[in-house]
Design a protein around this motif. Structure first.
Motif, PDB file in Angstrom:
ATOM      1  N   UNK A 194       0.808  -1.217   0.000  1.00 21.99           N
ATOM      2  CA  UNK A 194       0.000   0.000   0.000  1.00 21.99           C
ATOM      3  C   UNK A 194       0.843   1.270   0.000  1.00 21.99           C
ATOM      4  N   UNK A 195       2.063   1.204   0.521  1.00 18.28           N
ATOM      5  CA  UNK A 195       2.849   2.422   0.718  1.00 18.28           C
ATOM      6  C   UNK A 195       4.232   2.397   0.065  1.00 18.28           C
ATOM      7  N   UNK A 196       4.658   1.275  -0.463  1.00 19.69           N
ATOM      8  CA  UNK A 196       6.023   1.196  -0.994  1.00 19.69           C
ATOM      9  C   UNK A 196       6.225   2.065  -2.223  1.00 19.69           C
ATOM     10  N   UNK A 197       5.146   2.386  -2.946  1.00 16.16           N
ATOM     11  CA  UNK A 197       5.268   3.215  -4.139  1.00 16.16           C
ATOM     12  C   UNK A 197       4.818   4.641  -3.913  1.00 16.16           C
ATOM     13  N   UNK A 198       4.992   5.152  -2.690  1.00 12.40           N
ATOM     14  CA  UNK A 198       4.511   6.484  -2.337  1.00 12.40           C
ATOM     15  C   UNK A 198       5.660   7.372  -1.867  1.00 12.40           C
ATOM     16  N   UNK A 199       5.422   8.672  -1.899  1.00  8.44           N
ATOM     17  CA  UNK A 199       6.404   9.629  -1.376  1.00  8.44           C
ATOM     18  C   UNK A 199       5.675  10.900  -0.969  1.00  8.44           C
ATOM     19  N   UNK A 200       6.327  11.702  -0.140  1.00  9.08           N
ATOM     20  CA  UNK A 200       5.764  12.947   0.391  1.00  9.08           C
ATOM     21  C   UNK A 200       6.581  14.111  -0.153  1.00  9.08           C
ATOM     22  N   UNK A 201       5.912  15.114  -0.696  1.00  6.50           N
ATOM     23  CA  UNK A 201       6.635  16.220  -1.334  1.00  6.50           C
ATOM     24  C   UNK A 201       7.531  16.969  -0.365  1.00  6.50           C
ATOM     25  N   UNK A 242      -0.148  20.383 -12.858  1.00  4.33           N
ATOM     26  CA  UNK A 242      -0.264  21.753 -12.340  1.00  4.33           C
ATOM     27  C   UNK A 242       0.534  22.718 -13.212  1.00  4.33           C
ATOM     28  N   UNK A 243       0.323  22.622 -14.520  1.00  9.08           N
ATOM     29  CA  UNK A 243       1.141  23.397 -15.443  1.00  9.08           C
ATOM     30  C   UNK A 243       1.055  24.896 -15.253  1.00  9.08           C
ATOM     31  N   UNK A 244      -0.091  25.394 -14.771  1.00 10.53           N
ATOM     32  CA  UNK A 244      -0.244  26.837 -14.581  1.00 10.53           C
ATOM     33  C   UNK A 244       0.260  27.328 -13.233  1.00 10.53           C
ATOM     34  N   UNK A 245       0.432  26.409 -12.270  1.00 16.95           N
ATOM     35  CA  UNK A 245       0.720  26.817 -10.895  1.00 16.95           C
ATOM     36  C   UNK A 245       2.078  26.366 -10.378  1.00 16.95           C
ATOM     37  N   UNK A 246       2.584  25.250 -10.873  1.00 12.96           N
ATOM     38  CA  UNK A 246       3.819  24.680 -10.329  1.00 12.96           C
ATOM     39  C   UNK A 246       3.632  23.963  -9.011  1.00 12.96           C
ATOM     40  N   UNK A 247       2.387  23.787  -8.575  1.00 10.27           N
ATOM     41  CA  UNK A 247       2.137  23.171  -7.274  1.00 10.27           C
ATOM     42  C   UNK A 247       2.359  21.658  -7.326  1.00 10.27           C
ATOM     43  N   UNK A 248       2.610  21.079  -6.168  1.00  7.12           N
ATOM     44  CA  UNK A 248       2.749  19.630  -6.029  1.00  7.12           C
ATOM     45  C   UNK A 248       1.816  19.174  -4.910  1.00  7.12           C
ATOM     46  N   UNK A 249       1.423  17.904  -4.907  1.00  3.81           N
ATOM     47  CA  UNK A 249       0.510  17.410  -3.875  1.00  3.81           C
ATOM     48  C   UNK A 249       1.256  17.015  -2.602  1.00  3.81           C
ATOM     49  N   UNK A 250       0.504  16.878  -1.524  1.00  4.88           N
ATOM     50  CA  UNK A 250       1.079  16.379  -0.277  1.00  4.88           C
ATOM     51  C   UNK A 250       1.758  15.035  -0.500  1.00  4.88           C
ATOM     52  N   UNK A 251       1.074  14.124  -1.200  1.00  2.00           N
ATOM     53  CA  UNK A 251       1.580  12.769  -1.408  1.00  2.00           C
ATOM     54  C   UNK A 251       1.418  12.378  -2.874  1.00  2.00           C
ATOM     55  N   UNK A 252       2.336  11.553  -3.356  1.00  2.00           N
ATOM     56  CA  UNK A 252       2.151  10.928  -4.655  1.00  2.00           C
ATOM     57  C   UNK A 252       2.167   9.416  -4.485  1.00  2.00           C
ATOM     58  N   UNK A 253       1.559   8.731  -5.436  1.00  2.00           N
ATOM     59  CA  UNK A 253       1.520   7.273  -5.464  1.00  2.00           C
ATOM     60  C   UNK A 253       1.933   6.824  -6.856  1.00  2.00           C
ATOM     61  N   UNK A 254       2.071   5.525  -7.036  1.00  2.00           N
ATOM     62  CA  UNK A 254       2.346   4.982  -8.357  1.00  2.00           C
ATOM     63  C   UNK A 254       3.799   4.861  -8.727  1.00  2.00           C
TER      64      UNK A 254
END
Length: 400
Positions: A194-201, A242-254
């Motif tokens: 569930x978590x091995x393919x995740x990271x926190x920005x 987020x091409x217009x903002x440059x923002x990133x999410x709290x967490x990514x998966x995949x």
């Protein structure tokens, strides 16, 4: 597909715009900025930096407000706070004669609360009985371990005596908090399906990785690879979502094949796939890399963020919201004027946006807004991110 194409095109065009002179600082005289920092540092220490439990710690409820982030009832501190405390003490050492002694006490607390997985990582949550919290408090959190490791490295350069602790910490991080493809895990526990393919920005700390690479010749290629991998992945996330903002999410998966923002309630709440209470630190981490390495990847990404937030906030820091979707829209029930978010966008503003005059006015407004917010109006998190940004924007970060 058309949206992705247009977002990528906008991102690329933004990156082609002229780069402002870097870095920017508030136009208020440095002596006045440092005086403001000294006042806030004294208040912050009195409120949050306490002795007890065999050492010193950052009391996350020292202001008598609750500690959030999934911590246990009766929380005393968390490793994230401990890393911040150690780092600020090193950075404030030239202005605080008690810093070295306080730092040593924080190291004692760190050694007394090692993660269950082994030495070098800190148990992430302690309670007021001086024990690690039940039900997972003895696992690690990557952000706290990375900041603690950097603080140990900087302290060894300043005072000596901490190299062995740094070496142990960095080795533990590499062994237990890095994925096979070179991304930071959420902690030593994030190894199952569930978590091995995740990271926190907010665990992407390129300036720290560069410092680690410089400090250890044998591990330099590993840290450099982790740094480059993070720039690619988080840059691609921003470009594609987020091409217009440059923002990133709290967490990514995949990870590793298909990195993408996490769904709502993946781990902490509705904002897990949005720019929220974790990701807000991402621009600050990039700003430190710009200051310390002059990496154009940091500058280019920050300029996109800065162009967007100036417009989104209509040049008013107190209109900055506490969460954004990656397209820049604001979810329902968000407040504005948080010191935490103002502080991190203020740190980002050192890169400018390609509009030198307007960028200076914006940075000055952010600084003025930040120092106007009383400590009593914020909690541990907001006040600590404010402190970190003030250390940077006053010029004190570069003094060490």
């Amino acid at each position: 597909m058309l949206f992705r194409f247009l977002a990528t095109l906008v991102w690329c065009l933004l990156l082609l715009l002229p780069v402002a002179a870097r870095p920017l600082f508030p136009s208020q005289p440095q002596a006045e900025r440092l005086a403001a920092l000294d006042r806030f540092w004294a208040d912050w220490k009195k409120t949050y930096l306490h002795e007890g439990c065999g050492g010193a710690y950052v009391d996350t409820s020292g202001d008598e407000k609750p500690t959030w982030g999934g911590s246990a009832t009766g929380t005393l501190t968390v490793s994230e706070a401990h890393g911040y405390g150690m780092l600020t003490l090193v950075k404030m050492a030239s202005r605080d004669p008690e810093a070295q002694e306080n730092f040593a006490s924080m190291v004692a607390f760190y050694h007394a609360h090692q993660a269950a997985s082994g030495p070098g990582l800190m148990a992430w949550n302690q309670t007021r009985d001086c024990k690690d919290a039940p039900n997972g408090g003895d696992m690690s959190a990557t952000d706290g371990d990375l900041d603690t490791a950097l603080a140990l490295l900087l302290a060894d350069k300043k005072w000596g005596g901490y190299r062995e602790a740094f070496d142990q910490a960095q080795q533990a991080i590499l062994e237990r908090e890095v994925t096979a493809d070179g991304m930071m895990r959420l902690g030593d526990w994030a190894v199952d399906e569930d978590y091995s393919g995740t990271s926190r920005s907010s665990d992407f700390m390129p300036a720290s990785f560069a410092a680690f690479a410089k400090a250890a010749d044998d591990l330099s290629p590993r840290w450099t690879s982790i740094r480059d991998r993070g720039y690619r992945v988080w840059g691609d996330i921003a470009e594609n979502y987020a091409g217009n903002t440059g923002l990133v999410p709290d967490f990514l998966v995949g990870l590793p094949e298909h990195p993408r923002p996490a769904e709502a309630d993946f781990l902490e709440g509705a904002g897990d796939g949005q720019y929220s209470w974790n990701a807000l630190r991402f621009p600050w981490r990039l700003s430190l890399d710009l200051l310390e390495t002059d990496d154009t990847r940091a500058a280019d990404h920050l300029m996109v963020i800065n162009r967007w937030i100036r417009g989104a906030a209509k040049e008013d820091p107190f209109r900055i919201a506490t969460t954004y979707r990656l397209d820049g829209s604001i979810p329902e029930d968000q407040s504005t004027g948080s010191a935490a978010f103002i502080a991190m966008f203020a740190a980002a503003a050192i890169a400018g946006s390609g509009d030198p005059d307007g960028d200076q006015v914006w940075l000055d407004a952010l600084w003025s807004a930040l120092i106007s917010i009383p400590l009593a109006d914020e909690d541990y998190y907001g006040n600590t991110l404010k402190l970190l940004a003030m250390i940077e924007l006053s010029g004190q970060w570069q003094e060490n």
